[in-house]
Design an enzyme around this catalytic site. Sequence first.
Site, PDB file in Angstrom:
ATOM      1  N   HIS A   1       0.804  -1.237   0.000  1.00 10.54           N
ATOM      2  CA  HIS A   1       0.000   0.000   0.000  1.00 10.54           C
ATOM      3  C   HIS A   1       0.834   1.283   0.000  1.00 10.54           C
ATOM      4  CE1 HIS A   1      -3.574  -2.337   0.246  1.00 10.54           C
ATOM      5  NE2 HIS A   1      -3.630  -2.485   1.550  1.00 10.54           N
TER       6      HIS A   1
ATOM      7  N   HIS B   1      -9.917   1.801   0.755  1.00 11.56           N
ATOM      8  CA  HIS B   1      -9.765   0.686   1.704  1.00 11.56           C
ATOM      9  C   HIS B   1     -10.794   0.706   2.840  1.00 11.56           C
ATOM     10  CE1 HIS B   1      -7.688  -2.524   3.784  1.00 11.56           C
ATOM     11  NE2 HIS B   1      -6.639  -2.474   2.956  1.00 11.56           N
TER      12      HIS B   1
ATOM     13  N   GLU C   1     -11.907  -3.630  -2.391  1.00 11.09           N
ATOM     14  CA  GLU C   1     -10.906  -2.679  -2.892  1.00 11.09           C
ATOM     15  C   GLU C   1     -10.695  -2.893  -4.385  1.00 11.09           C
ATOM     16  OE1 GLU C   1      -7.309  -3.143  -0.302  1.00 11.09           O
ATOM     17  OE2 GLU C   1      -8.645  -4.500   0.769  1.00 11.09           O
TER      18      GLU C   1
END
Length: 339
Positions: free
Chosen positions: A97, A172, A304
């Site tokens: 991420h 997210h 996501e």
Amino acid sequence: MADQTQNPQIFELNNGSMLVKITNLGCIITSLSVPDRNGNLADVVLGFDSVEPYLKGAAPYFGAIVGRVANRIKNGKFTLNGVEYTLPINKPPNSLHGGHKGFDKVIWEVAEYKKGENSSITFKYQSHDGEEGYPGHLSVTATYTLTSSTTMRLDMEAVPKDKATPVSLAQHTYWNLAGHNSGNILDHSIQIWGSHVTPVDENTVPTGEIMPVKGTPFDFSSEKRVGASIHEVGLGYDHNYVLDCGEEKSGLKRAAKLKDPSSSRVLNLWTNAPGMQFYTGNYVNGVVGKGGAVYGKHSGLCLETQGFPNAINQSNFPSVVVQPGETYKHTMLFEFSVE
């Protein structure tokens, strides 16, 4: 760079039937309230009452936009145009991420904020060359808009200035349609418009295979209880679905339909992204959230939409590389209803 020294604060989008709270820290959705079958509002996302816990890193990416590249990059390495790039290994042995301080942990500039029926807010962020190891300067925008009484749209765009770079942003949010403080999501039902998944190795990185879901615990091609086969997949679901069979409308394809039987709330998700990480909150462990609610394992689930994980190192996956002057575009449409 003065525009990025703003303090984090929480902004409201309210059209009279749904209420969304979003902060300029990481474009995080801190709260999202929609009606149930009786018209009762409940907050259906995991999160905190103030920005402080997010700043302190108490959230496992609750509600945030993650980037420059969402999900895992194997061993935190990739080669682009003959140059090898090394990224922070913040989820050993991989980079996750966007690294130690991804887009979820930075203050975005509030570029526009409109109140009223079609209320919206636009955030901008300038990611500099070499930030968290990534090549080139990248201008990023994210706009949340309430497009109808119970629909929210998110438009994400990114333009590299002078170097090609991988870009894959993801939203997210952890959803619990019964209410953020209602326990686990195992009784929710879900349908996913993906007939394949990308299987993963022991470090949750795709092997490169694209596997049909038919006859496996990953098959949500028709509506199925989230918890029905979850015991067959280790800790729970944390897998990328290939969104390859959804009908289209206005340039977006159907990704998922999530339903909570107790409240009759439904979320239909549409996107233009090629994949979607279905994650069942397997690592959430005793996080104290809004109103003192304690979030445990499976307290929420994430949908996501994204480029495929580790696509930068996997030539058979759709490319996530964006060239200078090109525009990366990723749209998500969240349609809430009851049925």
